[in-house]
Design a protein around this motif. Structure first.
Motif, mmCIF file in Angstrom:
data_model
loop_
_atom_site.group_PDB
_atom_site.id
_atom_site.type_symbol
_atom_site.label_atom_id
_atom_site.label_comp_id
_atom_site.label_asym_id
_atom_site.label_seq_id
_atom_site.Cartn_x
_atom_site.Cartn_y
_atom_site.Cartn_z
ATOM 1 N N VAL A 65 25.251 -35.405 -7.904
ATOM 2 C CA VAL A 65 25.354 -34.261 -7.041
ATOM 3 C C VAL A 65 26.573 -33.263 -7.568
ATOM 4 C CG1 VAL A 65 25.799 -33.487 -4.713
ATOM 5 C CG2 VAL A 65 24.641 -35.733 -5.140
ATOM 6 N N PHE A 66 25.819 -32.059 -7.431
ATOM 7 C CA PHE A 66 26.707 -30.807 -7.817
ATOM 8 C C PHE A 66 27.104 -30.099 -6.501
ATOM 9 C CE2 PHE A 66 27.266 -26.245 -7.814
ATOM 10 C CZ PHE A 66 27.950 -26.122 -8.680
ATOM 11 N N GLY A 67 26.431 -29.889 -5.401
ATOM 12 C CA GLY A 67 26.884 -29.254 -4.389
ATOM 13 C C GLY A 67 25.937 -29.556 -3.109
ATOM 14 N N TYR A 68 26.480 -28.868 -2.040
ATOM 15 C CA TYR A 68 25.742 -28.777 -0.798
ATOM 16 C C TYR A 68 25.529 -27.459 -0.241
ATOM 17 C CZ TYR A 68 26.820 -33.893 -1.076
ATOM 18 O OH TYR A 68 27.285 -35.020 -1.547
ATOM 19 N N GLY A 69 24.450 -27.207 0.620
ATOM 20 C CA GLY A 69 24.289 -26.209 1.283
ATOM 21 C C GLY A 69 23.317 -26.718 2.574
ATOM 22 N N VAL A 70 22.965 -25.463 3.353
ATOM 23 C CA VAL A 70 21.863 -25.866 4.284
ATOM 24 C C VAL A 70 20.729 -24.686 4.371
ATOM 25 C CG1 VAL A 70 23.324 -24.207 6.082
ATOM 26 C CG2 VAL A 70 21.945 -26.192 7.141
ATOM 27 N N GLY A 71 19.493 -25.325 4.662
ATOM 28 C CA GLY A 71 18.456 -24.516 4.415
ATOM 29 C C GLY A 71 17.612 -24.859 5.567
ATOM 30 N N LEU A 72 16.176 -24.104 5.473
ATOM 31 C CA LEU A 72 15.173 -24.163 6.383
ATOM 32 C C LEU A 72 14.095 -24.532 5.646
ATOM 33 C CD1 LEU A 72 15.544 -21.323 8.759
ATOM 34 C CD2 LEU A 72 16.387 -23.545 9.020
ATOM 35 N N ASP A 73 13.396 -25.623 5.781
ATOM 36 C CA ASP A 73 12.190 -26.266 5.355
ATOM 37 C C ASP A 73 11.024 -25.566 6.275
ATOM 38 O OD1 ASP A 73 9.828 -27.230 4.574
ATOM 39 O OD2 ASP A 73 10.438 -29.132 5.465
ATOM 40 N N LEU A 74 10.728 -24.238 5.896
ATOM 41 C CA LEU A 74 9.757 -23.235 6.747
ATOM 42 C C LEU A 74 8.317 -24.170 6.214
ATOM 43 C CD1 LEU A 74 11.088 -19.849 6.410
ATOM 44 C CD2 LEU A 74 11.468 -21.541 8.393
ATOM 45 N N THR A 75 7.831 -24.300 7.605
ATOM 46 C CA THR A 75 6.410 -25.065 7.579
ATOM 47 C C THR A 75 5.362 -24.546 8.358
ATOM 48 O OG1 THR A 75 7.716 -27.043 7.718
ATOM 49 C CG2 THR A 75 5.473 -27.409 8.553
ATOM 50 N N ARG A 76 4.154 -24.200 7.680
ATOM 51 C CA ARG A 76 2.838 -23.492 8.421
ATOM 52 C C ARG A 76 2.309 -24.748 9.406
ATOM 53 N NH1 ARG A 76 0.831 -19.344 3.721
ATOM 54 N NH2 ARG A 76 0.586 -21.107 2.694
ATOM 55 N N ARG A 77 2.860 -25.234 10.508
ATOM 56 C CA ARG A 77 2.667 -26.512 11.017
ATOM 57 C C ARG A 77 1.276 -26.319 11.235
ATOM 58 N NH1 ARG A 77 6.265 -29.799 10.459
ATOM 59 N NH2 ARG A 77 7.835 -28.972 11.853
ATOM 60 N N ASP A 78 0.212 -25.487 11.623
ATOM 61 C CA ASP A 78 -1.082 -25.429 11.778
ATOM 62 C C ASP A 78 -1.898 -25.942 10.555
ATOM 63 O OD1 ASP A 78 -0.271 -23.057 10.829
ATOM 64 O OD2 ASP A 78 -1.543 -21.572 12.287
ATOM 65 N N LEU A 79 -1.248 -25.544 9.582
ATOM 66 C CA LEU A 79 -2.111 -25.951 8.441
ATOM 67 C C LEU A 79 -1.605 -27.218 7.762
ATOM 68 C CD1 LEU A 79 -1.923 -22.811 5.865
ATOM 69 C CD2 LEU A 79 -3.748 -23.278 7.711
ATOM 70 N N GLN A 80 -0.413 -27.787 7.964
ATOM 71 C CA GLN A 80 -0.108 -29.018 7.742
ATOM 72 C C GLN A 80 -0.686 -29.886 8.707
ATOM 73 O OE1 GLN A 80 3.949 -30.547 9.146
ATOM 74 N NE2 GLN A 80 4.040 -31.909 7.456
ATOM 75 N N ALA A 81 -0.823 -29.659 9.986
ATOM 76 C CA ALA A 81 -1.304 -30.392 11.040
ATOM 77 C C ALA A 81 -2.826 -30.674 10.586
ATOM 78 C CB ALA A 81 -1.217 -29.982 12.436
#
Ligand code: MN
Length: 247
Positions: A117-133
């Protein structure tokens, strides 16, 4: 895009880079992104809200769910154009781990895995939920639901040496000033060394790789104009907004 370099027949894409800052906010340099691995179903409350069965204990957790995003899905300025092809863009706030060392594919011991591990951050795993579903319903891959342009907004990274013990940090997301998601990292089914150990069975891990570690419950839709504010304890913060669709 620039002209091709001598010898290249098309212009090369620039390497996405994430700023790295110390706790005082001083810019230390940048983190060039190589690959983006993502973990699915890593919080029991989120697995349940998606209709999946959550493991009752570590012994029953089976194998983690992995998928990937392209490296150039990274967004570092917080401005995310509403993506094409969806009417149900969802937020998933996640711990983001950046790797600083190469490791061969194999069965890395947990302590070696942790040392990557080099480092840490926070992010959003943005998801096209309709396509995933729709893909899930047909047993098809998740790629169009997960790996699209601007689908990985991420904060600056903090070096691991400055972060201390992250085990019980709070992960949270506010949208338009209201809390949408909140959990502690001690609720992860697979912690960071566990996940790197499991990834190493499948891939040679590389400096520059990022891992999005999975989201807690509370995933919901984002609309153009929404603002978001994601935090990882007091070590990382990502503020931004959903812009009108890119043309
Ligand atoms: Mn996710």
């Amino acid at each position: 895009m620039d002209s091709p370099a001598p010898g290249d027949l098309v212009a090369a894409a620039p390497t996405p880079r994430i700023p790295v800052r110390d706790r005082g906010g001083n810019l230390l340099g940048t983190f060039p992104v190589r690959r983006i691995y993502c973990v699915g179903r890593n919080f029991a409350d989120h697995a349940r809200e998606m209709g999946a069965t959550a493991p009752a204990s570590k012994a029953e957790r089976g194998n983690p769910v992995f998928f990937m995003k392209p490296a150039d899905a990274i967004v570092i300025d917080g401005v995310v154009p509403y993506p094409p092809g969806t009417s149900d863009l969802h937020h998933e706030v996640e711990l983001v781990v950046g790797l600083g060392t190469d490791a061969p594919a194999g069965d890395l011991p947990l302590d070696v895995a942790a040392s990557l591990v080099f480092g840490y951050g926070v992010g959003l795993d943005l998801t096209r939920r309709d396509l995933q579903a729709a893909a899930k319903a047909k047993g098809l891959p998740w790629d169009t639901g997960k790996g699209f342009d601007h689908s990985a907004p991420v904060s600056d990274l903090l070096p691991a040496a400055d972060a201390g013990d992250i085990e019980s940090l709070a992960l949270s997301l506010d949208v338009n000033g209201e809390r949408r998601q909140q959990s502690s990292l001690d609720q992860l089914i697979w912690n960071v060394p566990d996940i790197l150990h499991e990834l190493s069975k499948l891939y040679a891990l590389r400096a520059g790789d990022l891992v999005f570690m999975g989201t807690p419950a509370g995933v919901a839709a984002l609309q153009a104009g929404d603002t978001f504010d994601a935090r990882l304890g007091d070590i990382a913060r990502l503020q931004g907004h959903i812009a009108q669709a890119a043309v």
